[in-house]
Every structure is written in C-alpha cells, then in structure tokens.
Design an enzyme around this catalytic site. Structure first.
Site, PDB file in Angstrom:
ATOM      1  N   HIS A  39       0.813  -1.212   0.000  1.00 10.17           N
ATOM      2  CA  HIS A  39       0.000   0.000   0.000  1.00 10.17           C
ATOM      3  C   HIS A  39       0.844   1.258   0.000  1.00 10.17           C
ATOM      4  O   HIS A  39       0.496   2.254  -0.620  1.00 10.17           O
ATOM      5  CB  HIS A  39      -0.967  -0.012   1.182  1.00 10.17           C
ATOM      6  CG  HIS A  39      -2.200  -0.782   0.877  1.00 10.17           C
ATOM      7  ND1 HIS A  39      -2.866  -1.524   1.808  1.00 10.17           N
ATOM      8  CD2 HIS A  39      -2.858  -0.951  -0.278  1.00 10.17           C
ATOM      9  CE1 HIS A  39      -3.907  -2.108   1.234  1.00 10.17           C
ATOM     10  NE2 HIS A  39      -3.915  -1.765  -0.026  1.00 10.17           N
TER      11      HIS A  39
ATOM     12  N   GLU B 230       0.615 -13.327 -27.883  1.00  8.21           N
ATOM     13  CA  GLU B 230       1.728 -13.260 -26.926  1.00  8.21           C
ATOM     14  C   GLU B 230       2.343 -14.632 -26.694  1.00  8.21           C
ATOM     15  O   GLU B 230       3.114 -14.817 -25.759  1.00  8.21           O
ATOM     16  CB  GLU B 230       1.277 -12.586 -25.616  1.00  8.21           C
ATOM     17  CG  GLU B 230      -0.065 -13.035 -25.086  1.00  8.21           C
ATOM     18  CD  GLU B 230      -0.563 -12.218 -23.904  1.00  8.21           C
ATOM     19  OE1 GLU B 230       0.169 -11.390 -23.359  1.00  8.21           O
ATOM     20  OE2 GLU B 230      -1.724 -12.434 -23.509  1.00  8.21           O
TER      21      GLU B 230
ATOM     22  N   ASP C 278       4.881 -10.882 -22.793  1.00  8.39           N
ATOM     23  CA  ASP C 278       4.811 -12.340 -22.733  1.00  8.39           C
ATOM     24  C   ASP C 278       5.414 -12.988 -23.961  1.00  8.39           C
ATOM     25  O   ASP C 278       5.995 -14.068 -23.861  1.00  8.39           O
ATOM     26  CB  ASP C 278       3.358 -12.794 -22.551  1.00  8.39           C
ATOM     27  CG  ASP C 278       2.954 -12.738 -21.096  1.00  8.39           C
ATOM     28  OD1 ASP C 278       3.721 -13.239 -20.258  1.00  8.39           O
ATOM     29  OD2 ASP C 278       1.897 -12.155 -20.790  1.00  8.39           O
TER      30      ASP C 278
ATOM     31  N   CYS D  72       0.749  -3.694 -27.430  1.00 12.65           N
ATOM     32  CA  CYS D  72       0.476  -3.128 -26.107  1.00 12.65           C
ATOM     33  C   CYS D  72       1.482  -3.583 -25.048  1.00 12.65           C
ATOM     34  O   CYS D  72       1.241  -3.423 -23.861  1.00 12.65           O
ATOM     35  CB  CYS D  72      -0.951  -3.420 -25.662  1.00 12.65           C
ATOM     36  SG  CYS D  72      -1.314  -5.156 -25.507  1.00 12.65           S
TER      37      CYS D  72
HETATM   38  C1  PEP Z   1       2.014  -8.432 -22.644  1.00 12.15           C
HETATM   39  O1  PEP Z   1       2.160  -9.608 -22.318  1.00 12.15           O
HETATM   40  O2  PEP Z   1       2.775  -7.818 -23.432  1.00 12.15           O
HETATM   41  C2  PEP Z   1       0.884  -7.643 -22.101  1.00 12.15           C
HETATM   42  C3  PEP Z   1       0.617  -6.433 -22.527  1.00 12.15           C
HETATM   43  O3  PEP Z   1       0.172  -8.205 -21.124  1.00 12.15           O
HETATM   44  P1  PEP Z   1       0.646  -8.282 -19.609  1.00 12.15           P
HETATM   45  O4  PEP Z   1       1.901  -7.484 -19.450  1.00 12.15           O
HETATM   46  O5  PEP Z   1      -0.493  -7.789 -18.824  1.00 12.15           O
HETATM   47  O6  PEP Z   1       0.880  -9.762 -19.447  1.00 12.15           O
HETATM   48 MG    MG Z   2       0.627 -10.693 -21.316  1.00  7.37          MG
END
Ligand code: PEP
Ligand code: MG
Length: 588
Positions: free
Chosen positions: A198, A438, A462, A509
C-alpha cells in the site's frame, strides 16, 4: 556527461530496492521509527473493565481512521482512499473482535496482549500464503494492530515529521504516508514491501518518489544525512559526492524542462514529419489512472488490465460492479475506444483459483482459466456488453494459443449476447472481439487467428518470455530478455503482415512500445497503433513528431537483417544521432 548506469556502477554509497514510484529528489533523511509498544502478558482482575477499555480503544482508533480517510479523500482518488475504509471494516469485524473479547474473558490477560496475539495469528496465516498480494497485506495490518494497542496503552498518535525530508522506515503504513504527504515529503524509502504494498500504491497516487524493499535502508542511513532517492531506477545514494549531486541536480533540471516541453505537445497529433499518423492509446492498470490518460490526450485505452480490479477489490468484482466500472470508464473517454481485456489471471498475476501447478507460467493463465470457469468469463462478458451501448468498447482475450480457444470463447460471447437480447437488455451489436498475440503458436498462425477475430494486439511482454524461454521477472536471466533481438523483430513483422493480410487492424500493447528507443523500429515494421503507459505518451509523441516514416521503414529493413540484438541497438542509436533526435532515456 555520465549515464545513470555509470554513476550507479561507480557509486559505493548506494542502496538498491524496488522502484515503486517514479521521480528523483535530493533531501535530508528522516529516520522514522515508531515507538516500540510495550506489550506485557499480565493478568487482569476485572474482565468488564478490560472489555470497556478495549471498546474505548477501538472507538478511538475508528475516529483516527475516519480523520485519515477524510484527508485521503482530499488527496487521492477514491479507489485508493478505500484502503482506509477497509481498515475501518476490520475494526467492525464481528468475528475478529468477538474472538478477542472471548479470549480476554477466558484467559484473563491484558487486552493489548490478546489483541497482539489474535491479530498476529491472522498475519502469520497471510505471510505463509503463496500469493504475494496476501503477504504484503500482512504488513498493512500492522497499522491497525498497533493503532488499537497504542490506544489501549493510552499513548499519543505520532506521525509528525520535519518538513521536506525523505522518510526512511522499516515499513510505512498507508495512514503514515497520507499524513507525511501533508509535510511536503520528498520521498519514501522502506526496508520492506514490494510494488503492490500500500505504501507503494499511495506514493504513486501522491506523486512522491519511492524505493521500497531495500532490506537494510534503516541500518545504513542516519538521521539528517543528505540522500538522493531515484524512484525511476530504484536506487538511493547516501551522502552524495559533489559529482553525484551535480549529476542529479542536472537530471532534475532536465526533467522539469522536459515536463514543460511535453505540456506543449498536448492536443497535437502523433504524426511523423512526412505525415504518417500513429494512433497512441494508453495501457491502464488501475481505474485511477484515467486522469493521466485524459491529461496526456491518449487516443483511447488500448489495454485495460481488468485483473488489477481483483487486486484492488481484494476479490472478483460482481457483474454489477464490473458493469458500473466499465460504463464509467467508457463514458470518461468517449468517443475514444476502451479495450477491455478479459481477466488475465494466473502465472505471475493475481491468483483467484487454487490450481496446484508446478509451473504456473506454463499452466492455468488467461483464456485457459476463463474457459475452465465459464461462469467467471460470462459474468465479465455480460458486464462488458451491458457497458457497450455507446459503441466505444471492445473486448480482448489474453494468452490465446490455439484456434479452438478462439472458437470456444466466441461461442460463449455469442451466448451472452443472446441472453441479454432475450432479456431486452441493450448492447452494442457491432462490438468488436480481439485477441492478444503473446504466445509463439499464435504468432506463427497469425493469419488464421486474425481471420477469426476483429482485431489483434501484440503483447511483447509475454511474447518475449515465451519465445526466449525466459521468465519475465527473473533477474538471473534478464540478459536473455531481448526486446531488440532480430528473432523477435522478424516475428513481429510476420504477425503484422499476416494480420493485415487477413484485413484486421493490429496494435502493440507490451512495455516495449514505451521504450523510446523502440519507437522508430516499431513504426518501421508497420505498426500504426501503439498502446503504452499513459505517462509515457508525451515522450513517445515527441519522438514520432521528430522522425520521418520513410527513414523508419529503411531502419526496420536493416534491423531485420541483423544477427544480434547489439547490432540492432547500434543501428537504432545511429538513427537517433543521424536524425538529431534526443531520447527521454538519456534524460531520465
Ligand atoms: C504483454 O504480455 O505484453 C501484455 C501487454 O500483457 P501483460 O503485461 O499484462 O501480461
Ligand atoms: Mg501478457
């Protein structure tokens, strides 16, 4: 000018920890040690009087927490301030308080002794949990335990510090963090705690640099010593040399200048010199970040990590709660699009179900958990559909590995639509369903996978982990986690071309897009949509506006031919130099 790496490599007066809240500050240390509460196990003569003392102490604790809760609501978003509401609820927990009272009556011992023993028992159970989140919550409960005991001992409430200092403590309770923040505190450094403690969450909310989990900061730092806290890299420098002070003062100045420059980019598009526009959206982990998203004018949310809600709520939010959350979020960013990712639980993330597995990273994660728990998946899908009426929500599935997972998930999604339609509940009939790529199997089959869905998003965090067989959180193999390895670049290029061949939009992403070094390369291999953490959007925009799309394509072609990551990095660094673009990483 030296780099951070050189400065830290040479520094003998440094301590490292977890970079919990970004920012740099130079200020005197304030060693915050809580008065040790003397708890003895003496007996009592009068049970009624002991129970009355306990009730009074609990009442006083509630009043104190109420005050802190009001302060928190003034300075933080409500979801963060809810930490204190949760603490107040512990004080009202009939089982806990009932057990304490029963034990006082049975054992005829001082209430402070029983309170300590009973709450510590709960903490021990939490500490042995395999879930990191639970372990860290055990620390947070200290706050409530000590508060009741202090009030039983009739000691004063002490969270006062000198103005403008960096606070060093074994651990910092959320309430301390709130009270300190009113004294213009310049940083928090703790021995214990991780990213999700926290104290870390509160520091990020209050914009105070923090380094946590240092193990020994309270032993190494003395009261009043000048220290530098670097919440970007997770380092502390004690009694800095003149060279170190100069280095960090310079960084601070550059940081302030950069922030001023970035403000000027607001409302300007992320477009290259030769007019190629890049769609920059935001990755959102916690709903409170939405303000940063709006301030940095992101083009929507490209990834909303809903599993974080389970972390925030300490349980899976109900379908109604989820509907409310997604509806509010979509409304805040309308007419831009909100991409809600289905709960990506398991692996290194939140665990909601007790699968016993020797290797969770290769086990029940993401879509696998959802297809194994159709009730959980359906409730989320229905909540998303109900929130989609204005047509600005899309739904994304994590960890897709096979075609049959897509087919099964689509069937479930369709059945949810039918359920709503049968009950005359409105939703967006054109809502888009997408997948994350991923996992290598999905990358190879990108065309076939993309054909079945409306959009594709590459999750490099990932994808790198599974392509290079390297745990994304393991320091020992961090060298193998290679964002710029040609194998990854060629794979991404394949995913992008194959998704486009299937006629489907593709974005990225993963954290890679937040690395400003990667931007020309990503644009050059054909990505025109990037989703990154909201705070990094202005930095990315600044680079995009300074580069030329055609040159990025040439750069990417060159990088695809490289043999090693080092060659790729050298090529990109040369690109920045040749085009006179300065990167943020050089500044912070
Ligand atoms: C990723 O794996 O690139 C992703 C955006 O998902 P996370 O980081 O939440 O696993
Ligand atoms: Mg991921």
């Amino acid at each position: 000018m030296k780099t951070f790496k050189q400065i830290y490599r040479e520094a003998e007066n440094k301590i490292s920890g977890v970079a919990a809240a970004p920012g740099i500050n130079i200020a005197p240390a304030y060693l915050f040690t809580k008065e040790k509460l003397d708890i003895n196990d003496g007996g009592i003569a009068n049970i009624d009087e002991a129970l009355k003392n306990l009730d009074e102490a609990i009442d006083k604790s509630k009043k104190e927490l109420n005050k802190i809760f009001s302060l928190a609501k003034e300075t933080m978003e409500s979801v963060r301030a809810a930490i204190f509401e949760a603490q107040m609820m512990i004080l009202d927990d009939p089982i806990l308080i009932g057990n304490i009272k029963k034990r006082i009556a049975q054992e005829k011992k001082l209430p402070e002794f029983i309170v300590n023993s009973e709450i510590s028992r709960y903490q021990d159970i939490m500490r042995t949990s395999s879930v990191t989140y639970m372990k860290e919550r055990a620390h947070d409960i200290d706050d409530i335990k000590n508060r009741i005991i202090r009030n039983l001992l009739k000691k004063r409430w002490q969270s006062k510090i000198t103005e403008s200092v960096i606070v060093i403590a074994e651990s910092i309770s959320p309430s301390d963090a709130i009270l300190f923040s009113r004294r213009d505190v310049k940083g928090f450094i703790t021995d214990h705690g991780g990213l999700t403690s926290h104290a870390a969450i509160v520091s990020r909310s209050l914009n105070i640099p923090a380094v946590v989990g240092t193990h020994n900061a309270t032993n190494r730092i003395k009261d009043g010593e000048i220290i530098i806290v670097d919440g970007f890299h997770g380092y502390i420098i004690i009694n800095p040399t003149d060279e170190q002070i100069k280095f960090f003062e310079n960084k601070l100045k550059r940081l302030q200048e950069l922030q001023r420059d970035l403000l000027e980019l607001k409302n300007k598009p992320a477009v290259t010199i030769d007019k190629h526009e890049i769609h920059l959206s935001a990755n959102v982990d916690v709903s409170g970040e939405i303000d940063v998203v709006v301030t940095n004018d992101a083009k929507g949310i490209g990834l909303y990590r809903t599993e974080q809600l389970i972390d925030e709520y300490n349980e899976i939010p109900t379908e109604e709660e989820q509907t409310r959350i997604y509806t509010n979020l979509a409304a805040r960013i309308y007419p831009e699009t909100l991409t809600v990712r289905a709960f990506d639980v398991g692996g290194d993330k939140v665990k909601v179900l007790d699968y016993i597995e020797p290797n969770p990273f290769l086990g029940m994660r993401g879509i696998r958990v959802l297809l194994d728990n159709v009730g959980l998946f359906k409730a989320q899908a229905r909540a998303i559909l109900k929130a989609s009426e204005n047509g600005n929500i899309q739904f994304m599935l994590p960890m897709i590995t096979t075609i049959s997972e897509i087919i099964e998930a689509k069937k479930i999604f369709e059945s949810c639509k039918k359920e709503l339609a049968d009950n005359k509940i409105h939703y967006d009939k054109n809502i888009k369903l997408g997948i994350m790529i991923e996992v290598p199997s999905a990358a190879v089959m990108a065309f076939e996978f993309a054909r079945l869905v409306d959009f594709v998003s590459i999750g490099t965090n990932d994808l790198i982990q599974y392509m290079f067989a390297v745990d994304r959180g393991n320091d020992l193999v961090a060298d193998l986690y290679q964002e710029f390895n040609p194998a990854l670049i060629r794979t991404m290029k394949h995913i992008i071309s194959e998704s486009k061949r299937a006629g489907k939009p593709v974005s990225l992403c993963g954290e890679m897009a937040a690395d400003t070094l990667a931007i020309p390369l990503l644009v050059g291999i054909g990505l025109d949509q990037l989703s990154i953490s909201p705070a990094t959007i202005p930095y990315a925009k600044r680079i995009i506006r300074a580069m030329n799309y055609q040159s990025c394509c040439k750069l990417a072609e060159g990088c695809m031919q490289c043999d090693t990551q080092e060659e790729v990095i050298n090529k990109i660094e040369k690109f920045f130099k040749d085009n006179l673009i300065t990167r943020t990483r050089n500044i912070i």
